[in-house]
Write an enzyme that holds these catalytic residues in place. Structure first.
Site, PDB file in Angstrom:
ATOM      1  N   CYS A   4      -4.961  -3.539   3.183  1.00  0.00           N
ATOM      2  CA  CYS A   4      -4.613  -3.164   4.554  1.00  0.00           C
ATOM      3  C   CYS A   4      -5.742  -3.358   5.564  1.00  0.00           C
ATOM      4  O   CYS A   4      -6.017  -4.485   5.976  1.00  0.00           O
ATOM      5  CB  CYS A   4      -4.092  -1.735   4.570  1.00  0.00           C
ATOM      6  N   GLU A  46       0.850  -1.195   0.000  1.00  0.00           N
ATOM      7  CA  GLU A  46       0.000   0.000   0.000  1.00  0.00           C
ATOM      8  C   GLU A  46       0.885   1.244   0.000  1.00  0.00           C
ATOM      9  O   GLU A  46       2.010   1.229   0.505  1.00  0.00           O
ATOM     10  CB  GLU A  46      -0.890  -0.023   1.245  1.00  0.00           C
ATOM     11  N   LYS A  78     -10.198   0.609  -2.096  1.00  0.00           N
ATOM     12  CA  LYS A  78     -10.241   0.268  -0.671  1.00  0.00           C
ATOM     13  C   LYS A  78     -11.599   0.600  -0.054  1.00  0.00           C
ATOM     14  O   LYS A  78     -12.087   1.725  -0.175  1.00  0.00           O
ATOM     15  CB  LYS A  78      -9.122   1.016   0.055  1.00  0.00           C
TER      16      LYS A  78
END
Length: 276
Positions: A163, A43, A120
């Site tokens: 993440c 990321e 995301k």
């Protein structure tokens, strides 16, 4: 049975995208030389500065970065996964509001084509006992649309996440139900939260979904307040650790094979036992 050589590249990205892309080119070349077919970057790989994401996404540098990624994929004949990169457009082409971006995982094929994009979903708005203290991704990032995102690479179905997503098992169950064999978790886990939960979360997602899980993390100090954990890892479908890095930049390459998936799922057919 089929197999796939996957690579994790662990970096200490900074606020200067030129420095970051030079590091990426070096490590991608090394991983490809070792036979990697699917190469995964962490990321925030090209910019570790949330406040500057919008300006980078609107700048002339944006096209240069994406063109360089495309050329790397072509040069090394690999699938190259950019763990996350800021984009100002939603998938439908509409602009994100002027202060934010979409944090997008981008997959480039060996022909250089952008073949998949995942934005995301879960944003890191938390308090952590470290030098940064408080994190509020929603101030600079717009959450993505809620749907599982899978790409096929040489016969393996690969699920995309980013993440903080790893703390939400329902997303991984959706990817599993969609047929995923390998789950990717490019990340920039803080040192404190990584030390506490990184391995546990990756192993849990592997065991409960009987999938390979590849967590690719940032590492080290990125500025005076932000430290990430490193420890990029590949977990087997039964949760066993297959390969790992420590807390320095580097990479590993590991060959996963279909037989491990088949054996795990046949011995303990949890996926067929699901009631919900």
């Amino acid at each position: 049975m089929k197999s796939l050589r996957v690579a994790a590249i662990q970096l200490t990205s900074v606020a200067n995208w030129q420095e970051n892309i030079a590091m990426v080119e070096q490590w991608v070349a090394a991983a490809a030389q070792d036979g990697a077919r699917l190469v995964v970057l962490p990321e925030n790989v090209f910019l570790f500065d949330g406040k500057a994401m919008r300006s980078l996404a609107e700048s002339d540098a944006q096209q240069e970065i994406l063109q360089t990624v495309k050329e790397m994929a072509i040069k090394h004949a690999i699938y190259l996964v950019v763990g996350s990169h800021p984009l100002i457009n939603r998938p439908d082409g509409e602009l994100v509001d002027q202060h934010r971006v979409r944090q997008s995982c981008l997959v480039f094929s060996p022909s250089g084509e952008l073949v998949k994009r995942y934005d995301k979903i879960h944003l890191f708005d938390v308090t952590v006992k470290d030098k940064a203290g408080t994190y509020k991704e929603s101030a600079v990032i717009e959450p993505g649309d809620i749907h599982p995102s899978i790409i096929e690479v040489d016969g393996f179905k690969v699920g995309l996440t980013i993440c903080y997503d790893v703390r939400f098992p329902e997303l991984y169950r959706a990817l599993s139900k969609a047929g995923a064999d390998l789950l990717l978790v490019p990340a920039a886990f803080t040192y404190v939260t990584g030390k506490a939960h990184w391995r546990t979360l990756l192993a849990a997602r592997a065991i409960e979904n009987q999938c390979f899980v590849l967590g690719v993390n940032q590492c080290g100090w990125h500025n005076e307040t932000r430290q990430t954990y490193g420890h990029s890892e590949l977990l087997a479908p039964n949760g066993d650790l297959l390969s790992a890095l420590e807390e320095e930049p580097g990479y590993f390459v590991f060959e996963i094979d279909e037989s491990s998936l088949v054996e795990c799922r046949e011995k303990m057919p949890c996926l067929s036992h699901r009631r919900l």
